[in-house]
Design a protein around this motif. Structure first.
Motif, PDB file in Angstrom:
ATOM      1  N   ALA A 315       0.829  -1.210   0.000  1.00 22.43           N
ATOM      2  CA  ALA A 315       0.000   0.000   0.000  1.00 22.43           C
ATOM      3  C   ALA A 315       0.863   1.260   0.000  1.00 22.43           C
ATOM      4  O   ALA A 315       0.476   2.287  -0.582  1.00 22.43           O
ATOM      5  N   MET A 316       2.011   1.218   0.653  1.00 19.53           N
ATOM      6  CA  MET A 316       2.909   2.367   0.635  1.00 19.53           C
ATOM      7  C   MET A 316       3.369   2.675  -0.788  1.00 19.53           C
ATOM      8  O   MET A 316       3.443   3.844  -1.196  1.00 19.53           O
ATOM      9  N   VAL A 317       3.668   1.624  -1.552  1.00 22.12           N
ATOM     10  CA  VAL A 317       4.083   1.820  -2.941  1.00 22.12           C
ATOM     11  C   VAL A 317       2.941   2.411  -3.755  1.00 22.12           C
ATOM     12  O   VAL A 317       3.113   3.407  -4.473  1.00 22.12           O
ATOM     13  N   GLU A 318       1.762   1.810  -3.648  1.00 23.21           N
ATOM     14  CA  GLU A 318       0.632   2.273  -4.445  1.00 23.21           C
ATOM     15  C   GLU A 318       0.248   3.713  -4.074  1.00 23.21           C
ATOM     16  O   GLU A 318      -0.087   4.517  -4.938  1.00 23.21           O
ATOM     17  N   ALA A 319       0.330   4.046  -2.791  1.00 22.92           N
ATOM     18  CA  ALA A 319       0.016   5.408  -2.364  1.00 22.92           C
ATOM     19  C   ALA A 319       1.060   6.400  -2.873  1.00 22.92           C
ATOM     20  O   ALA A 319       0.725   7.517  -3.291  1.00 22.92           O
ATOM     21  N   ALA A 320       2.336   6.003  -2.847  1.00 28.59           N
ATOM     22  CA  ALA A 320       3.396   6.888  -3.339  1.00 28.59           C
ATOM     23  C   ALA A 320       3.232   7.143  -4.835  1.00 28.59           C
ATOM     24  O   ALA A 320       3.397   8.275  -5.311  1.00 28.59           O
ATOM     25  N   VAL A 321       2.905   6.113  -5.599  1.00 27.23           N
ATOM     26  CA  VAL A 321       2.681   6.279  -7.033  1.00 27.23           C
ATOM     27  C   VAL A 321       1.487   7.200  -7.286  1.00 27.23           C
ATOM     28  O   VAL A 321       1.540   8.108  -8.127  1.00 27.23           O
ATOM     29  N   ARG A 322       0.414   6.997  -6.529  1.00 29.25           N
ATOM     30  CA  ARG A 322      -0.774   7.840  -6.693  1.00 29.25           C
ATOM     31  C   ARG A 322      -0.454   9.293  -6.361  1.00 29.25           C
ATOM     32  O   ARG A 322      -0.893  10.216  -7.055  1.00 29.25           O
ATOM     33  N   SER A 323       0.334   9.512  -5.320  1.00 29.54           N
ATOM     34  CA  SER A 323       0.712  10.871  -4.943  1.00 29.54           C
ATOM     35  C   SER A 323       1.583  11.518  -6.011  1.00 29.54           C
ATOM     36  O   SER A 323       1.413  12.697  -6.348  1.00 29.54           O
ATOM     37  N   ALA A 324       2.534  10.748  -6.555  1.00 31.47           N
ATOM     38  CA  ALA A 324       3.405  11.296  -7.592  1.00 31.47           C
ATOM     39  C   ALA A 324       2.605  11.681  -8.835  1.00 31.47           C
ATOM     40  O   ALA A 324       2.900  12.688  -9.490  1.00 31.47           O
TER      41      ALA A 324
END
Length: 377
Positions: A315-324
């Motif tokens: 989830a940290m990866v998916e959230a970071a991608v969404r934020s970027a």
């Protein structure tokens, strides 16, 4: 079977990572390799022959007719859901290469299958195992109460992979940063609340898309984890495990990503060398993951890396991608909620769908049920 018997394990996936796993499995005294599975039977036979296992081969788990306690899933991430569920349905535990799946939704469906079938599904986050990270974590517990206020990691490498990685979008975040994100959860003993992430691709980059990234993860209270990294940083490269600093009240602890951990207390200047922390030997990498997996099979205890626990790292990866992509702060709960909704829409097994429907709370944030895993072997 007796807990002291060797674990009968099938390797699924005869590619490069499968070869690395087969060497480790074949050398372990508490493992019996009973099969190699790959869609390419010739490749499976060649790998089994090269390792001297004499193990039978098959194209798929349903076609494998030998007895086994577990599989190591070393297939490509896009196949993790299908392969892992097939093994769980046949009563086998699963040690799955990271990432658990390409999406949160698929990882959640894998977790539901593990619960329905009462078998362990553990994700091999191989860089959370090893003497350096263990000593760093112990120093954080001893000097900062196990709860750093500020955790920082720096990852700078310049690999020239060629092939698909140099064409990937979000290559650093998707392909590598999950190791650091997972380690941050291990070191803080907590899950993040939100993230703001920025990606970039410098003029000299040999990647098609952003190969550098910085992220600020908010943890409960005032705790923060700061990640910065790049795949195009030539010169003074860091460890593949990154370079770390943990800041707490009255102390700073540093880890070089390898075997050097130092504790710095008081208001020392930059020349303060700190107090070196002993780093005892320990199994690391996929060898470390295998040791944890075998221990869990024998004891029935839920290990670190169990799929429901590991979902937070994905989830940290998916959230970071969404934020970027959006250039906005993203809450982790939103990513998990969206993933659970997709999992519910796409799951076609009634028992697993019932588990998914139960994984919610009154405020809408998903939870993933009990972590008690019974009947492992």
């Amino acid at each position: 079977m007796n807990a002291t018997d060797p674990a009968r394990i099938v390797l699924v996936g005869a590619g490069g990572m499968g070869g690395a796993w087969l060497r480790v499995l074949s050398a372990h005294p508490q493992v019996q390799v009973v099969g190699v599975v790959d869609l390419d039977l010739d490749r499976a036979r060649d790998l089994a022959r090269s390792a001297g296992t004499g193990a039978p081969v098959a194209r798929t788990i349903p076609e494998f007719d030998g007895g086994a306690d577990a599989i190591v899933n070393a297939t490509v991430p896009q196949a993790h859901l299908e392969v892992s569920v097939a093994a769980l349905e046949r009563g086998m535990a699963v040690l799955c290469e990271k990432p658990a799946a390409p999406t949160i939704a698929e990882a959640i469906r894998m977790a539901a299958a593990a619960q329905v079938h009462g078998r362990l599904l553990m994700v091999s986050q191989s860089r959370r195992y090893g003497p350096g990270v263990a000593a760093f974590a112990e120093a954080i517990r001893a000097h900062q109460g196990g709860s750093p206020g500020l955790l920082v990691s720096e990852f700078f490498r310049a690999p020239r992979f060629g092939g698909f990685r140099e064409r990937m979008r979000h290559v650093l975040l998707v392909d590598m940063a999950i190791h650091a994100f997972d380690t941050a959860r291990l070191l803080t003993g907590a899950d993040p609340v939100a993230v703001y992430c920025d990606e970039s691709n410098q003029d000299w980059s040999w990647f098609d898309h952003d190969a550098s990234a910085s992220a600020i993860f908010e943890f409960p209270g005032s705790a923060r984890y700061l990640y910065t990294g790049s795949w195009i940083a030539e010169g003074a490269e860091t460890s593949w495990n990154a370079r770390w600093r943990s800041v707490g009240a009255g102390s700073t602890i540093r880890w070089d990503g390898e075997a050097q951990v130092t504790v710095h207390t008081g208001a020392g200047e930059g020349t303060d060398e700190g107090e070196a922390v002993p780093v005892p030997p320990a199994a690391e990498g996929i060898e470390g993951a295998l040791e944890v997996f075998l221990s869990a099979l024998a004891s029935g205890q839920t290990p670190l890396g169990e799929v429901r626990e590991n979902i937070a790292s994905l989830a940290m990866v998916e959230a970071a991608v969404r934020s970027a992509r959006t250039r906005q702060r993203v809450e982790i709960a939103d990513v998990l909620t969206d993933g659970l909704a997709v999992a519910l829409r796409t799951e076609d097994d009634e028992a697993r769908a019932a588990v998914l429907a139960a994984w919610s709370t009154d405020d809408g944030a998903p939870v993933f049920g009990t972590r008690t895993i019974a009947g492992q072997r």
